[in-house]
Scaffold this motif. Structure first.
Motif, short mmCIF file in Angstrom:
data_model
loop_
_atom_site.label_atom_id
_atom_site.label_comp_id
_atom_site.label_asym_id
_atom_site.label_seq_id
_atom_site.Cartn_x
_atom_site.Cartn_y
_atom_site.Cartn_z
N LEU A 1 16.47 -11.52 -0.91
CA LEU A 1 15.15 -11.92 -1.40
C LEU A 1 14.12 -10.86 -1.03
O LEU A 1 13.29 -10.46 -1.87
N ASN A 2 14.17 -10.38 0.20
CA ASN A 2 13.22 -9.36 0.64
C ASN A 2 13.35 -8.07 -0.17
O ASN A 2 12.35 -7.46 -0.56
N ALA A 3 14.58 -7.67 -0.43
CA ALA A 3 14.80 -6.45 -1.21
C ALA A 3 14.23 -6.59 -2.62
O ALA A 3 13.64 -5.65 -3.18
N ARG A 4 14.36 -7.77 -3.20
CA ARG A 4 13.85 -7.98 -4.56
C ARG A 4 12.32 -8.05 -4.57
O ARG A 4 11.69 -7.59 -5.53
N ILE A 5 11.73 -8.62 -3.52
CA ILE A 5 10.26 -8.61 -3.41
C ILE A 5 9.75 -7.18 -3.33
O ILE A 5 8.81 -6.79 -4.04
N LYS A 6 10.37 -6.37 -2.49
CA LYS A 6 9.94 -4.98 -2.34
C LYS A 6 10.07 -4.22 -3.66
O LYS A 6 9.20 -3.41 -4.01
N ALA A 7 11.15 -4.47 -4.38
CA ALA A 7 11.35 -3.78 -5.66
C ALA A 7 10.25 -4.15 -6.66
O ALA A 7 9.74 -3.29 -7.38
N ILE A 8 9.89 -5.43 -6.68
CA ILE A 8 8.83 -5.88 -7.59
C ILE A 8 7.50 -5.24 -7.23
O ILE A 8 6.77 -4.75 -8.11
N LEU A 9 7.16 -5.24 -5.95
CA LEU A 9 5.87 -4.69 -5.53
C LEU A 9 5.81 -3.19 -5.78
O LEU A 9 4.77 -2.66 -6.20
N ARG A 10 6.90 -2.48 -5.54
CA ARG A 10 6.93 -1.04 -5.83
C ARG A 10 6.73 -0.79 -7.32
O ARG A 10 5.98 0.09 -7.73
N ARG A 11 7.43 -1.58 -8.12
CA ARG A 11 7.40 -1.37 -9.57
C ARG A 11 6.03 -1.74 -10.16
O ARG A 11 5.49 -1.01 -10.99
N ARG A 12 5.46 -2.84 -9.69
CA ARG A 12 4.22 -3.32 -10.31
C ARG A 12 2.99 -2.60 -9.78
O ARG A 12 2.02 -2.42 -10.50
N GLN A 13 3.00 -2.22 -8.50
CA GLN A 13 1.79 -1.66 -7.91
C GLN A 13 1.82 -0.15 -7.75
O GLN A 13 0.79 0.50 -7.73
N PHE A 14 3.02 0.42 -7.62
CA PHE A 14 3.10 1.85 -7.32
C PHE A 14 4.09 2.59 -8.21
O PHE A 14 4.64 3.62 -7.84
N GLY A 15 4.34 2.05 -9.40
CA GLY A 15 5.14 2.77 -10.38
C GLY A 15 6.59 2.95 -10.01
O GLY A 15 7.27 3.81 -10.58
N GLY A 16 7.09 2.17 -9.07
CA GLY A 16 8.50 2.22 -8.72
C GLY A 16 8.87 3.28 -7.70
O GLY A 16 10.03 3.42 -7.34
N THR A 17 7.89 4.06 -7.20
CA THR A 17 8.21 5.13 -6.27
C THR A 17 8.39 4.58 -4.85
O THR A 17 7.79 3.58 -4.47
N SER A 18 9.21 5.28 -4.05
CA SER A 18 9.43 4.87 -2.67
C SER A 18 8.23 5.23 -1.81
O SER A 18 7.76 4.44 -0.99
N ASP A 19 7.71 6.47 -1.98
CA ASP A 19 6.51 6.90 -1.26
C ASP A 19 5.29 6.74 -2.17
O ASP A 19 5.38 6.89 -3.39
N ILE A 20 4.16 6.44 -1.56
CA ILE A 20 2.90 6.31 -2.30
C ILE A 20 2.06 7.54 -1.99
O ILE A 20 1.73 7.80 -0.83
N VAL A 21 1.74 8.30 -3.00
CA VAL A 21 1.00 9.55 -2.82
C VAL A 21 -0.35 9.45 -3.51
O VAL A 21 -0.42 9.09 -4.70
N PHE A 22 -1.40 9.75 -2.76
CA PHE A 22 -2.75 9.76 -3.31
C PHE A 22 -3.46 10.98 -2.74
O PHE A 22 -3.78 11.03 -1.56
N SER A 23 -3.66 11.98 -3.60
CA SER A 23 -4.26 13.23 -3.16
C SER A 23 -3.45 13.77 -1.98
O SER A 23 -2.24 13.92 -2.08
N GLU A 24 -4.09 14.03 -0.84
CA GLU A 24 -3.37 14.58 0.32
C GLU A 24 -2.79 13.49 1.22
O GLU A 24 -2.18 13.78 2.25
#
Length: 285
Positions: A167-190
């Protein structure tokens, strides 16, 4: 949502039953001392309230499940994983919560008491906030239910029983996909954030953030270039009980501390105050 005066914040959503029990036990044991020696009573409570901060988290989840044992297990597990979890046991409560509050993800059982189903809740949340992630959990391994749920906009479907780690893995996958485009790392400028380790880097230098500061940064990054009101920030970090707080002025202190830690490592000052409204994060000032 506005601040309400003369009300104390209820901490029941901030932590699990163990912390609630500890708070109540300590409170009962020192009520008399609080009248006589308020300072000593406060010192007694400080170690317990320090545990509450541990449970503040970045992603807000609404669990809609009428089976108490399963709901308790899911709540405890997700709290330990760093989520803020609200809970509804029946259709009317779930309907009210999705109408008033915003969530990053819903975990919804199909069969609910109270005159409606989890699918009805799904229809409502997709009308109001279509970007909210939804996972259906059900004891019915019915292909028709799965198809209906997915057609209505659910992201995933888990058949009971299931492993909480799944369940936790699926929650993380949804949040990555919906909020951060599916990427593992979140990059914003520097700035780079590694959610798996809750680590933040500025130009590859690690930045030490408190739990609240990390959660605040992640909330801003999930809403780039959008103005976030102080009320929405408080609700996201403190849950549904944030609307009982007397003031949201403390949010300024958290933003000030976050800004200083990032700029001290060489980041540009991306956090911008919008006078009379709130704050937003922008790549260019």
């Amino acid at each position: 949502m506005g601040a309400k005066s003369n009300k104390k914040v209820c901490y029941s959503h901030f932590c699990g039953e163990a912390v609630n029990s500890a708070v109540l036990g300590a409170w009962n044991s020192c009520k008399l001392d609080m009248l006589i020696k308020p300072l000593s009573a406060l010192i007694l409570l400080l170690p317990i309230f320090s545990q509450i901060d541990f449970y503040l988290c970045a992603m807000k989840i609404l669990l809609i499940e009428d089976e108490p044992t399963l709901a308790s297990s899911i709540q405890e597990f997700l709290f330990a994983e760093g989520y803020l979890v609200e809970y509804a046991t029946d259709f009317p409560t779930a309907e009210e919560k999705v109408a008033i509050y915003e969530y990053d993800c819903l975990i919804v059982d199909i069969n609910l008491p109270g005159g409606g189903t989890g699918l009805d809740v799904l229809r409502e949340i997709k009308k109001q906030r279509p970007t909210t992630g939804v996972i259906i959990i059900s004891a019915k391994n019915s292909l028709d239910d799965k198809i209906i749920g997915l057609d209505l906009g659910a992201d995933d479907y888990l058949t009971k029983p299931f492993h909480l780690t799944e369940l936790n893995a699926r929650i993380k996958a949804i949040l990555r996909r919906r909020q951060f485009g599916g990427t593992s790392d979140i990059v914003f400028s520097e700035i780079r954030v590694q959610p798996a380790g809750r680590q933040v880097f500025v130009s590859e230098q690690m930045v030490e953030l408190t739990r609240k500061e990390y959660d605040l940064l992640l909330f801003f990054l999930a809403n780039k270039n959008r103005v976030l009101t102080r009320e929405s920030i408080a609700e996201h970090l403190w849950g549904d009980d944030a609307d009982q707080m007397d003031s949201f002025d403390f949010i300024y202190s958290h933003i000030k501390n976050l800004r200083k830690k990032l700029t001290d490592k060489g980041a540009e000052d991306h956090l911008k105050a919008v006078y009379g409204v709130g704050y937003k994060i922008m790549a260019d000032r």
